[in-house]
Every structure is written in structure tokens, then in C-alpha cells.
Design a protein around this motif. Structure first.
Motif, PDB file in Angstrom:
ATOM      1  N   ALA A 158       0.690  -1.075  -0.058  1.00 19.79           N
ATOM      2  CA  ALA A 158       0.104   0.018   0.047  1.00 19.79           C
ATOM      3  C   ALA A 158       0.889   1.202  -0.173  1.00 19.79           C
ATOM      4  N   SER A 159       1.834   1.349   0.774  1.00 19.50           N
ATOM      5  CA  SER A 159       2.581   2.492   0.981  1.00 19.50           C
ATOM      6  C   SER A 159       4.116   2.441   0.563  1.00 19.50           C
ATOM      7  N   GLY A 160       4.871   1.504   0.413  1.00 15.49           N
ATOM      8  CA  GLY A 160       6.261   1.285  -0.133  1.00 15.49           C
ATOM      9  C   GLY A 160       7.079   1.334   1.112  1.00 15.49           C
ATOM     10  N   VAL A 161       6.419   1.102   2.433  1.00 11.42           N
ATOM     11  CA  VAL A 161       7.173   1.220   3.419  1.00 11.42           C
ATOM     12  C   VAL A 161       7.208  -0.381   4.289  1.00 11.42           C
ATOM     13  N   THR A 162       8.306  -0.562   4.928  1.00 12.83           N
ATOM     14  CA  THR A 162       8.406  -1.748   5.615  1.00 12.83           C
ATOM     15  C   THR A 162       8.253  -1.622   7.090  1.00 12.83           C
ATOM     16  N   PRO A 163       7.374  -1.850   7.901  1.00  7.78           N
ATOM     17  CA  PRO A 163       7.239  -1.467   9.243  1.00  7.78           C
ATOM     18  C   PRO A 163       8.404  -2.124  10.071  1.00  7.78           C
ATOM     19  N   VAL A 164       8.907  -1.501  11.132  1.00  4.31           N
ATOM     20  CA  VAL A 164       9.958  -2.055  12.100  1.00  4.31           C
ATOM     21  C   VAL A 164       9.439  -2.137  13.354  1.00  4.31           C
ATOM     22  N   LEU A 165       7.941  -1.908  13.618  1.00  2.00           N
ATOM     23  CA  LEU A 165       7.318  -1.865  14.935  1.00  2.00           C
ATOM     24  C   LEU A 165       6.295  -2.890  14.931  1.00  2.00           C
TER      25      LEU A 165
END
Length: 297
Positions: A186-193
Motif C-alpha cells: 500500500a505504501s512502500g514502507v516496511t514496518p519495524v514496529l
């Protein structure tokens, strides 16, 4: 052969030899200058980046090696390179080393009221952390993109709001992995939390989080907004319990909670609080698998 003629011929020969020698020397000098000018430049040493251990204050430093002139102060040569380099340090600031920081976090979205919350946060220039449920991300990827574009931190809250601490390992891995994939798509972000729903975690989930590069984030302040859908009560409970370093748990899926946010932000700002994301609150020093509740003074 007469004497004067002989003398003239001898002198002429000596002068000719001298002139030729001088011309030869001039030509050689020009040749040497050309060699120096046309010599290929020494290739620049490739940049080497390394992490420097964070001091007690939590500041993260990074080092970078750059090309420097021979004989410059502090010049060293990297092993096997033969290129002179100088080491410089670039510091990544920890905004909460001295400021009164608080992290506002919102769970379970995105939902219909999330858009209104984003407008409130934008109007007050506040960044928060959103712990997203994967199946809601799939339904509303546009809101996730808005959250990310506005500078908010995007994090994992499982795919179906499952009790990860009680699930079999394979199911827990699937819940977390599917949410990571949905947010990334969806965002191109890979969460770290990762925030385990209900705060339910154990050693097994800690091991899963460690392998997946996720720090576990719980909370300090819970206004029970999910139970009592009362805007005034949410505001009152947050203001009573918040302290510097607190992680505040709220739910953007409830309109009553979103209605309390403007007053919470304004009152905390009047007390001198700085609003940061969770990662900023902890100075970027979060270990995968670790469990975090608040930042200690």
C-alpha cells in the motif's frame, strides 16, 4: 689551412654543440612537464560507512570515510587501499534527549474516522504512530498512503487483530507477515514496529519479532477509549496519566476518540510537550524482539 679560418671553424663547432645541447635540454623539460600534466588522477577511495556505538544519551552516530589530502591532520589509510582518507562523523539527533516528548499512537485502523484524524494532526503539525490491522490496510490502501506521506510512522498490529501470544507459531507468523506485505504494497514502507493486540506476547512471539526485525511496542497510558466511548473521559484520563516519555494508546476507529485529540494536543503543547513518533521517542535505539513501554528519563 690558415690559422684564423681554423679558429673560426672550431669556435663555430663548439657553439653548435652548445646550442643543440640547450635545445635538447629544453625539449626534455617540456616532455617532463607534459608527463606530469597528463598523468591519470589517483582513483578516489570508495566511501565506507560504519555504525558508531550510541553513547549513554541515546544519540546514534554514523561514520563515513572520505578522500583527503596527503599529510592532512588525522589522515589514515584503509587496509589494502593505499588511499589517504579522513574519517568524519555525522550525528543523527535524538529529539528527546532533553525535550519533554510524548508519542501518540493509534490502533486498529484505517477506518472512516482516520481521515478526520489526519486532518487534525496536519493542522497542528503533529506526527503520530499508526498500528494498522492488515485486513483494513487491504480495504483502504489510500489512507495508508496518506499517513505515510504526512510523515507518520506506520506499524504492524496483526492481520485480523489476533491474540498473537496464544496462537500457534505458524499462525502468528502468518498474521504478522501478511500485515507486513499489505503495508508494503500500500505504501512502500516496511514496518519495524509491532504492537501485539491486547498486549498479548510471550517468548515465542519475541523470537518471531526478532527474526522479522520488529520491536514490540506496548503503552504507558490507556484511556480505555475502546470501552468508554466518552470524549471527555478520554481527554481527562490521558491528561491525568501522561508523563515525559509516555506512549499513549488510542484508537482512531472511534469517532469519540478522534474528537478528543485536538484538546489533548493543545493541552499537552501548553505543558511544553513535543510530539514524536515511537521510533523518535526511543532515539532510534529499538532492538528487534525487544518489548518497550515507555522511555525512561
Amino acid at each position: 689551412m690558415d690559422g684564423p679560418g681554423l679558429v673560426r671553424r672550431v669556435v663555430g663547432g663548439v657553439l653548435a654543440v652548445a646550442v643543440c645541447g640547450a635545445l635538447s635540454g629544453f625539449s626534455g623539460g617540456a616532455e617532463r612537464v607534459a608527463s606530469a600534466r597528463d598523468r591519470p588522477a589517483v582513483p578516489e577511495a570508495p566511501a565506507v560507512v560504519r555504525r558508531v556505538s550510541a553513547p549513554a544519551g541515546g544519540t546514534v552516530s554514523w561514520g563515513r570515510r572520505v578522500l583527503a589530502g596527503v599529510g592532512a591532520p588525522g589522515v589514515v589509510g584503509p587496509a589494502g587501499m593505499g588511499h589517504p582518507v579522513r574519517e568524519t562523523v555525522i550525528k543523527k539527533k535524538d529529539p528527546c534527549a532533553r525535550a519533554k516528548c510524548v508519542a501518540l499512537t493509534f490502533d486498529d485502523g484505517p477506518m472512516g474516522s482516520t481521515g478526520r484524524l489526519l486532518g487534525i494532526l496536519a493542522g497542528r503539525r503533529v506526527r503520530a504512530t499508526f498500528f494498522l490491522v492488515g485486513q483494513n490496510v487491504v480495504k483502504d490502501p489510500e489512507t495508508v498512503r496518506r499517513e505515510s506521506a504526512a510523515g507518520h510512522e506506520i506499524a504492524n498490529h496483526s492481520y485480523t487483530h489476533a491474540d498473537l501470544g496464544r496462537l500457534p507459531e505458524g499462525k502468528a507468523v502468518e498474521e504478522v507477515t501478511r500485515t507486513q506485505d499489505a503495508i508494503r504494497l500500500a505504501s512502500g514502507v516496511t514496518p519495524v514496529l509491532l504492537r501485539p493486540p491486547y498486549g498479548s506476547t510471550d517468548k515465542r512471539l519475541a523470537s518471531i519479532a526478532r527474526r522479522m526485525g520488529l520491536a514490540q511496542i506496548l503503552w504507558t497510558v490507556d484511556p480505555l477509549d475502546w470501552s468508554d466511548r466518552d470524549t471527555d473521559a478520554v481527554e481527562r484520563r490521558v491528561m491525568k496519566s501522561v508523563r515525559p516519555g509516555s506512549v499513549v494508546l488510542m484508537h482512531d476507529i472511534h469517532a469519540t476518540t478522534v474528537a478528543a485529540v485536538p484538546r489533548i494536543i493543545d493541552r499537552l503543547a501548553a505543558r511544553g510537550y513535543t510530539f514524536v513518533t515511537v521510533t523518535e521517542l526511543f532515539g532510534g535505539d529499538l532492538e528487534p524482539g525487544g518489548k518497550y513501554v515507555r522511555r525512561e528519563p
